[in-house]
Write a protein that holds these residues in place. Structure first.
Motif, short mmCIF file in Angstrom:
data_model
loop_
_atom_site.label_atom_id
_atom_site.label_comp_id
_atom_site.label_asym_id
_atom_site.label_seq_id
_atom_site.Cartn_x
_atom_site.Cartn_y
_atom_site.Cartn_z
N LEU A 1 78.94 -63.23 -6.81
CA LEU A 1 77.70 -62.65 -6.31
C LEU A 1 77.86 -62.33 -4.84
N THR A 2 77.42 -61.16 -4.43
CA THR A 2 77.53 -60.74 -3.03
C THR A 2 76.15 -60.46 -2.46
N PRO A 3 76.01 -60.57 -1.15
CA PRO A 3 74.69 -60.29 -0.54
C PRO A 3 74.34 -58.82 -0.59
N ARG A 4 73.05 -58.54 -0.59
CA ARG A 4 72.55 -57.17 -0.51
C ARG A 4 72.05 -56.93 0.91
N LEU A 5 72.30 -55.72 1.41
CA LEU A 5 71.88 -55.36 2.76
C LEU A 5 70.63 -54.50 2.71
N TYR A 6 69.65 -54.87 3.53
CA TYR A 6 68.40 -54.11 3.64
C TYR A 6 68.20 -53.69 5.10
N SER A 7 67.93 -52.41 5.31
CA SER A 7 67.63 -51.94 6.66
C SER A 7 66.39 -52.67 7.18
N ILE A 8 66.49 -53.19 8.38
CA ILE A 8 65.37 -53.95 8.94
C ILE A 8 64.27 -52.98 9.37
N ALA A 9 63.05 -53.29 8.96
CA ALA A 9 61.91 -52.38 9.16
C ALA A 9 61.03 -52.83 10.31
N SER A 10 61.61 -53.43 11.33
CA SER A 10 60.80 -53.90 12.46
C SER A 10 61.64 -53.92 13.72
N SER A 11 60.95 -53.88 14.86
CA SER A 11 61.59 -54.04 16.15
C SER A 11 61.25 -55.44 16.68
N PRO A 12 62.25 -56.20 17.12
CA PRO A 12 61.94 -57.52 17.66
C PRO A 12 61.05 -57.47 18.90
#
Length: 609
Positions: free
Chosen positions: A393-404
């Motif tokens: 099993l490998t991780p899935r990448l999600y584009s981050i939808a926020s600015s810190p």
């Protein structure tokens, strides 16, 4: 020979030691000759190396007589894996007292290829045979007519890919063949890594390092120990892909209306205290668990005992734990299919796997999950062999939808939930189902930050920004708009967004409307494909606004595309070619070249998957 006297303390010495200590140093060394100065430098370096607390500045072995850049390492990456492996090889070389230079493919000066003597390329294949976006120019040069003869070059290629695609590791294969055609000789045979790349990559990198060290041994420098005059780097977070952070779920909210064809979630995760930092454009890696109902179906279909202890790679777990937490049971890949075809004796499955059946193979992977194959082509699996055959099993990448800068120690995700019925079975996506079923405050998620330096806002806040992100591809642009608002950027922001229906699938509608009101978003172009008889997509809106799009780009705007790599991104690119050709008065080949120049200037960036 006497040393030249020094009459004034250099500013950098005062900055490092202070004026009094700097003056004492100059008084000490002022009368020493060259030999004494060399001895003193070695003596003080040795003292620093033995000091129990050399915490202010690290002591680093540095080669002092190495030839310039004897070993060149080039990487091309879409998700960061090739970069990590290339950096690992460079570290191995440097630790041996040899010098190496490391380039992202887009930064490599291709005119130097003819001078190279020792070269390593670590490159991934994106999707079904395409180079990563950062490697297009590099690959076109080597594979094209302008590539020089390189008879004096020894090289090695490590390919990364996904065997779920017919043209597995195609880019690495093509570069390997082409360099041989140009007269180069292989330092090491090419290796192709699947999604679980470590087992193959580790051995290959060790072998590449050994051979490179042998090749460079006659030129090897004598290593000296010096203390670099700089402050230590800021402490990195203890959390990474290999050691993920367990993040609390703050919010898990559906943002498509009831009755919508898609379930899209807005998920907010806490990173408080983790030390994890990110910038708009980066991705969050999520380590999922497989759906428990799918694990139960596997065990029932194969008539296996979920409590049976199975050992793989020195780790022993019950079979149900392997299937739930450690192995890929939603996505098909060629190695599993080949073994299942042998066990089942299925002529139909063997036929799909034959060379030349790429379309049939592609259709099988796109329309089926592992459980479908198990049900359609019956076979008897031994539990131990099953665990060893299934991919990790490998991780899935999600584009981050926020600015810190807007949300602080949080990371927001936009997640399209994969949940559909086929072959009389309910099918799930591992990570999206995992995220969709997390309860705020109760169910944590294991995460890490995956930097994406190739998808950054312009440093100049006065630059205009064009963003094209249909569906969940809009996620990083929510972060972009937040970031530009928080930093007071003066440049204009124009977003192209598309989905199926306006009333049920207009993601972040109220936020975009507020941003328009506040003038942190200046233009919003929308395309809802199923609200009318004739389907309209973002590429149609681009063409409709072609004159203004070209004017923005001609005026220095940066262009970003995020989302589907198979259909949307090529369609958008063709629309851009039409726009540049029509409104820039260029021939199509010149329009292609104009866009390629934007890409090389890092003003045309894509994050596609």
């Amino acid at each position: 020979m006497s040393a030249s006297p020094v009459t004034a303390t250099p500013p950098f010495i005062n900055a490092l030691l202070g004026e009094d200590q700097g003056a004492l140093l100059l008084k000490l060394v002022g009368g020493l000759d060259t030999s004494a100065l060399h001895w003193l430098s070695g003596y003080t370096a040795g003292l620093a190396a033995r000091a129990p607390q050399a915490s202010a500045v690290p002591v680093t072995p540095v080669p002092v007589a190495a030839p310039a850049a004897p070993f060149t390492i080039i990487y091309g990456t879409q998700t960061g894996n090739s970069r990590l492996l290339a950096e690992r090889l460079k570290h191995q070389v440097a630790s041996a007292g040899l010098t190496a230079r490391l380039f992202r493919a887009s930064d490599y000066p291709v005119r130097e290829l003819a001078k190279e003597k020792l070269l390593c390329i670590v490159i991934s294949t994106q999707g079904d045979g395409d180079p990563p976006d950062d490697s297009r120019g590099f690959c076109e040069f080597i594979l094209g007519k302008r590539a020089p003869r390189v008879e004096g070059l020894r090289y090695a290629v490590l390919g990364l890919g996904d065997s779920s695609y017919p043209r597995f590791c195609e880019v690495g294969r093509a570069l390997d063949v082409r360099l041989a055609e140009l007269g180069a000789s292989r330092l090491l045979e090419r290796a192709d890594c699947d999604v679980d790349f470590e087992p193959v990559a580790k051995g290959w990198l060790d072998q590449a390092f050994t051979l490179a060290r042998e090749a460079l041994a006659p030129q090897a420098p004598v290593a000296a120990t010096v203390v670099p005059m700089r402050e230590p780097a800021a402490k990195a977070s203890a959390f990474s892909k290999e050691a993920p952070y367990t993040a609390e779920v703050l919010l898990n909210q559906r943002i498509t209306a009831r009755g919508a064809l898609k379930d899209v979630r807005h998920v907010e995760l806490s990173l408080a205290g983790s030390g994890l930092e990110y910038a708009p454009g980066d991705a969050l890696g999520v380590w999922p668990h497989n759906p428990p109902e799918l694990v139960a179906l596997f065990l029932s279909e194969l008539r296996l005992d979920g409590d049976a202890p199975i050992t793989r790679d020195g780790r022993t777990l019950p079979l149900a734990r392997w299937l739930g937490d450690a192995l890929e049971i939603t996505k098909l890949n060629r190695p599993f299919l080949e073994r299942h075809a042998a066990l089942s004796g299925s002529a139909a499955l063997r036929e799909v796997l034959e060379p030349g059946r790429a379309d049939a193979f592609r259709a099988l992977l796109a329309g089926h999950q592992v459980i479908d194959v198990l049900r359609a082509h019956k076979a008897t699996w031994d539990a131990t062999e099953l665990v060893k055959t299934l991919r990790k099993l490998t991780p899935r990448l999600y584009s981050i939808a926020s600015s810190p800068k807007r949300v602080g120690e949080e990371a927001h995700l936009t997640v399209a939930v994969v949940d559909y019925t086929a072959f009389d079975l309910r099918h799930f996506g591992a990570a999206s189902h995992h995220l969709a079923t997390r309860t705020a405050g109760t169910d944590p998620v294991r995460v890490f930050v995956e930097p994406n330096e190739r998808f950054r806002l312009p440093e100049d806040g006065d630059r205009d920004v064009l963003m094209i992100g249909p569906g969940t591809g809009v996620a990083p642009f929510r972060a972009f708009v937040q970031e530009r608002a928080e930093t007071g950027a003066k440049g204009r922001n124009w977003l192209f967004f598309g989905e199926q229906h306006f009333r049920t699938q207009f993601l972040y509608q109220t936020e975009w409307q507020e941003a328009l009101k506040q003038q942190t978003l200046h233009r919003l172009s929308l395309a809802f494909s199923r609200d009318r008889a004739q389907k309209v997509y973002v590429q149609h809106r681009l063409r409709e606004a072609g004159r203004d799009v070209y004017a923005w780009l001609e005026g220095g705007a940066h262009l970003y595309v995020c989302g589907d790599a198979q259909r949307m991104a090529p369609d958008v690119h063709e629309a851009l070619v039409d726009i540049v050709s029509t409104h820039g008065g260029k021939r199509r080949e010149d329009a292609h070249a104009w866009l390629e120049a934007l890409r090389e200037q890092r003003r045309y960036l894509r994050d596609v998957y």
